[in-house]
Design a protein around this motif. Structure first.
Motif, PDB file in Angstrom:
ATOM      1  N   TYR A 137      43.893  39.048  33.410  1.00  0.00           N
ATOM      2  CA  TYR A 137      44.334  39.240  34.791  1.00  0.00           C
ATOM      3  C   TYR A 137      44.875  37.920  35.352  1.00  0.00           C
ATOM      4  N   GLY A 143      47.291  43.937  35.754  1.00  0.00           N
ATOM      5  CA  GLY A 143      47.489  43.945  37.200  1.00  0.00           C
ATOM      6  C   GLY A 143      46.286  44.496  37.932  1.00  0.00           C
ATOM      7  N   ASP A 144      46.313  44.333  39.251  1.00  0.00           N
ATOM      8  CA  ASP A 144      45.233  44.833  40.101  1.00  0.00           C
ATOM      9  C   ASP A 144      44.952  46.312  39.849  1.00  0.00           C
ATOM     10  N   HIS A 145      46.018  47.082  39.719  1.00  0.00           N
ATOM     11  CA  HIS A 145      45.896  48.535  39.570  1.00  0.00           C
ATOM     12  C   HIS A 145      45.279  48.960  38.231  1.00  0.00           C
ATOM     13  N   GLU A 146      45.139  48.061  37.281  1.00  0.00           N
ATOM     14  CA  GLU A 146      44.611  48.419  35.965  1.00  0.00           C
ATOM     15  C   GLU A 146      43.108  48.182  35.818  1.00  0.00           C
ATOM     16  N   ARG A 148      40.290  48.644  37.765  1.00  0.00           N
ATOM     17  CA  ARG A 148      39.309  49.691  38.088  1.00  0.00           C
ATOM     18  C   ARG A 148      39.360  50.864  37.102  1.00  0.00           C
ATOM     19  N   PRO A 149      40.545  51.336  36.704  1.00  0.00           N
ATOM     20  CA  PRO A 149      40.569  52.382  35.665  1.00  0.00           C
ATOM     21  C   PRO A 149      39.956  51.915  34.332  1.00  0.00           C
ATOM     22  N   ALA A 166      37.674  44.330  39.479  1.00  0.00           N
ATOM     23  CA  ALA A 166      38.879  43.996  40.237  1.00  0.00           C
ATOM     24  C   ALA A 166      38.576  42.944  41.301  1.00  0.00           C
ATOM     25  N   ASN A 167      37.465  43.101  41.981  1.00  0.00           N
ATOM     26  CA  ASN A 167      37.076  42.157  43.019  1.00  0.00           C
ATOM     27  C   ASN A 167      36.786  40.775  42.421  1.00  0.00           C
TER      28      ASN A 167
END
Length: 180
Positions: A137, A143-146, A148-149, A166-167
């Motif tokens: 990261y 990316g940010d969107h990846e 959490r999944p 993510a945090n």
């Protein structure tokens, strides 16, 4: 090149679940493993049917190299008492990483604690998937969107990350001055 990382079965499986093994190469790691890890995959082919194929594909494509153990490695392994907390595969990864001055990657916290009681290595020579994901990261490979999944997919496969990935990654980027 960041160096060599000796990887065990649980970390390989976690990469399989999230389909992100390429991150190690993108981050500059050369990935090796031992015959004991291969044997774990062969012995678990009924429990994890796709895992042996995945492992074999990584070896055949050159993403992972099998690294030979030396007599000294086996002697050092024999000094660690047998325990259910650490397999021979995990132990062999530690011993090889120590010998070549590389890192070991395992996501088994119990094995890390147990083996480090007997095998002395520098503190930064052990890494886990969480650290690799955060590193990816920070270097903009994820990316940010990846995140959490990825964390949810790992949890679905019984690998629970106890922090909000993510945090934590965003916090580290901010601390490094990555956000303006």
């Amino acid at each position: 090149m960041k160096g060599v990382v000796t990887i065990d079965k649980c970390s390989i499986l976690n990469f399989m679940y999230i389909n992100r093994f390429y991150l190690l190469k993108a981050l500059g790691y050369s990935v090796i493993t031992t015959v004991y890890v291969q044997l774990e995959f062969e012995n678990a082919k009924h429990k994890y049917p796709d895992s042996l194929t995945y492992f074999s594909d990584l070896v055949n494509s050159g993403e992972i190299s099998r690294f030979p153990l030396e007599i000294e490695d086996l002697v050092e392994m024999s000094t660690v008492p047998q325990s259910k907390r650490a397999s021979d595969a995990e132990l062999s990864c530690f011993v090889v990483a120590k010998r070549i001055g590389g890192k070991v990657m395992t996501d088994d916290g119990r094995a890390i604690k147990y083996i480090q009681r007997y095998i002395q290595m520098p503190p930064d020579s052990v890494t886990q998937l969480v650290e690799v994901l955060i590193e990816a990261y920070l270097e903009n490979h994820l990316g940010d969107h990846e995140l959490r999944p990825i964390q949810k997919m790992l949890a679905d496969h019984k690998f629970v990350i106890k922090i909000d990935l993510a945090n934590e990654a965003a916090k580290r980027r901010w601390m490094l001055g990555g956000y303006s």
